[in-house]
Enzyme design. Structure first.
Site, short mmCIF file in Angstrom:
data_model
loop_
_atom_site.label_atom_id
_atom_site.label_comp_id
_atom_site.label_asym_id
_atom_site.label_seq_id
_atom_site.Cartn_x
_atom_site.Cartn_y
_atom_site.Cartn_z
N GLU A 131 -0.93 -12.34 -4.89
CA GLU A 131 0.45 -12.11 -5.35
C GLU A 131 1.04 -10.96 -4.65
OE1 GLU A 131 2.63 -14.20 -7.49
OE2 GLU A 131 3.61 -13.16 -6.10
N LYS A 207 3.85 -12.27 6.12
CA LYS A 207 4.37 -12.73 4.90
C LYS A 207 5.04 -14.22 5.07
CE LYS A 207 5.18 -7.93 3.13
NZ LYS A 207 6.15 -6.90 3.22
N1 HSE Z 1 6.01 -1.90 4.64
C1 HSE Z 1 6.57 -2.98 3.84
C2 HSE Z 1 7.84 -2.93 3.64
C3 HSE Z 1 5.79 -3.05 2.46
O1 HSE Z 1 8.54 -2.27 4.12
O2 HSE Z 1 8.29 -3.74 2.91
C4 HSE Z 1 4.46 -3.67 2.53
O3 HSE Z 1 4.32 -4.93 2.94
#
Ligand code: HSE
Length: 433
Positions: A131, A207
């Site tokens: 998650e 993601k």
């Molecule tokens: N570096 C990412 C962000 C958080 O700025 O959302 C980790 O995935």
């Protein structure tokens, strides 16, 4: 009935997230035990720098030998928060082989090699929960995998990178340029010293790959995701978006094709109307819009990064995985049965905002319009403003109707060949209408 023998947890990594996980495991030990049905015990913590003082963690638990820790054989759950591809990948598969389930926050690894890891988990009858890999604290992976398992998700559209959202929000609210806004994000600790993964869209693309895979029950790897970062977004783009009643966001967009036979996944800056819920996502927050056939539109919003928010997601997974351990049955695994191909960016259909610098003389507008017509791209609006500097040039802003990305690329290529087009100042997609 509470089991008295504790479930043993190995923590790989004790940085910003790992230290919060350890802290909450200690301070909420009784609640976690009650929710799981057995106590959970931190049995080892693998770190790179053992001499660093780690408040609240028994120094006897600290080791630099992560491999030996995951091979111990008495570990029930391994929490991997070290990130990166190796040694994380080998440690996770070794953990499965030696009896442990795994909770991971490692988006890069899951987006690169998720299929092999899920297969290894299944082969050994273990869980792999993650998650925390997407949008920090926001429950998104399990809602997509479990709550929406009976529905058909057609689209996932979201802001999944807080650093870039902070920079674009700063540019929008203050009129700052990209560099100035990045400097502020760095000074406030939002952007890392090397901001490449965030500003060039790699983090968001990982993601997007994970979300597309779960949403469409297929496999999408980071290499399948079309990626553009925010480094080319200018103050002029933001001002132009404002004039259209829009703002600029770095979006991750995963879509099922209209015929249902393929999917697309992309990350790029886009203009979205100020009336769209994602336009009001400010600073470093994340938000994801999910469109499903029966459920309609759902929006998930919250902090997408940071130690405590990410630890919240890790601990939610830890509770679930521990419950599964006690039940001696792994939870719902990955479902990639649709095996839908990922279409190239050229097949994506959307609207475009194109800014051109052109010669300000008779016939130029007609010439430009002809190029769009020849490529089958229909124009929605045109705004032209002559420059006051006496150079005989004008700025031309064209907003199109929906068209395939390949047709738009062909249009831009042809426009660049026109003598009267001095330059293509920017091209931005328009989404969320
Ligand atoms: N570096 C990412 C962000 C958080 O700025 O959302 C980790 O995935």
């Amino acid at each position: 009935m509470m089991r008295t023998r504790p479930l043993k947890v190995a923590l790989l990594g004790c940085g910003v997230v790992g230290s919060e996980v350890a802290r909450i495991m200690t301070t909420h030990a009784d609640d976690l035990a009650a929710r799981i049905g057995a106590p959970v015990e931190l049995a080892g913590v693998a770190v790179r720098r053992p001499s660093k003082v780690r408040e609240g963690i028994d120094p006897a638990l600290i080791t630099t030998d992560a491999t030996a820790l995951v091979k111990r054989g008495d570990i029930d759950v391994v929490i991997e928060v070290i990130g990166g591809i190796e040694p994380a990948r080998t440690l996770i598969t070794t953990a499965f082989e030696h009896g442990a389930s795994v909770v991971s926050a490692n988006k890069a690894l899951l987006a690169e090699d998720g299929a092999a890891l899920h297969a290894a988990a299944e082969q050994h009858g273990r869980d792999l929960y993650y998650e925390a890999a997407v949008a920090g604290a926001i429950p998104l992976v399990r809602p997509l995998r479990e709550s929406l398992a009976g529905d058909k998700v057609n689209r996932v559209l979201g802001i999944v990178n807080g650093t870039t959202n902070f920079i674009l929000d700063k540019m929008d609210t203050s009129g700052a340029g990209y560099s100035e806004a990045l400097d502020e994000a760095t000074a406030l600790g939002y952007a890392e010293a090397d901001p490449t993964a965030d500003v060039e869209g790699f983090d968001a693309a990982a993601k997007a790959a994970i979300l597309a895979g779960i949403a469409f029950h297929t496999r999408v790897r980071i290499g399948d995701v079309h990626r553009e970062g925010i480094t080319e977004v200018t103050a002029a783009d933001i001002a132009s978006a404002r004039r259209m009643g829009c703002t600029v966001k770095l979006l991750a967009i995963c879509e099922r094709a209209a015929d249902g036979q393929s999917v697309t996944a992309r990350v790029h800056p886009a203009m979205i109307p100020l009336s769209h819920p994602l336009a009001s996502v400010r600073e470093a927050y994340n938000a994801v819009f999910v469109e499903a056939e029966a459920a309609g539109q759902l929006m998930f919003y919250g902090p997408g990064a940071g130690g405590a928010p990410t630890a919240s997601a890790v601990l939610g997974d830890l509770v679930a995985v521990c419950r599964n351990k006690l039940n001696e049955a792994p939870g719902p695994g990955e479902s990639a049965y649709t095996r839908l191909p990922v279409s190239p960016m050229g097949d994506v259909v959307t609207r475009y905002h194109i800014s051109l610098d052109v010669a300000d003389k008779p016939g130029v507008l007609a010439q430009v319009a002809t190029v769009f017509a020849e490529q089958g791209v229909s124009i929605d609006t045109v705004r032209q403003k002559g420059r006051q500097d006496g150079g005989g040039e004008a700025s031309l802003v064209v907003v199109t109707h929906r068209a395939p990305d390949a047709a738009l690329s062909g249009t831009v290529e042809a426009l660049r060949k026109l003598d009267t087009v001095r330059g293509v100042a920017s091209i931005m997609r328009v989404e969320g209408e």
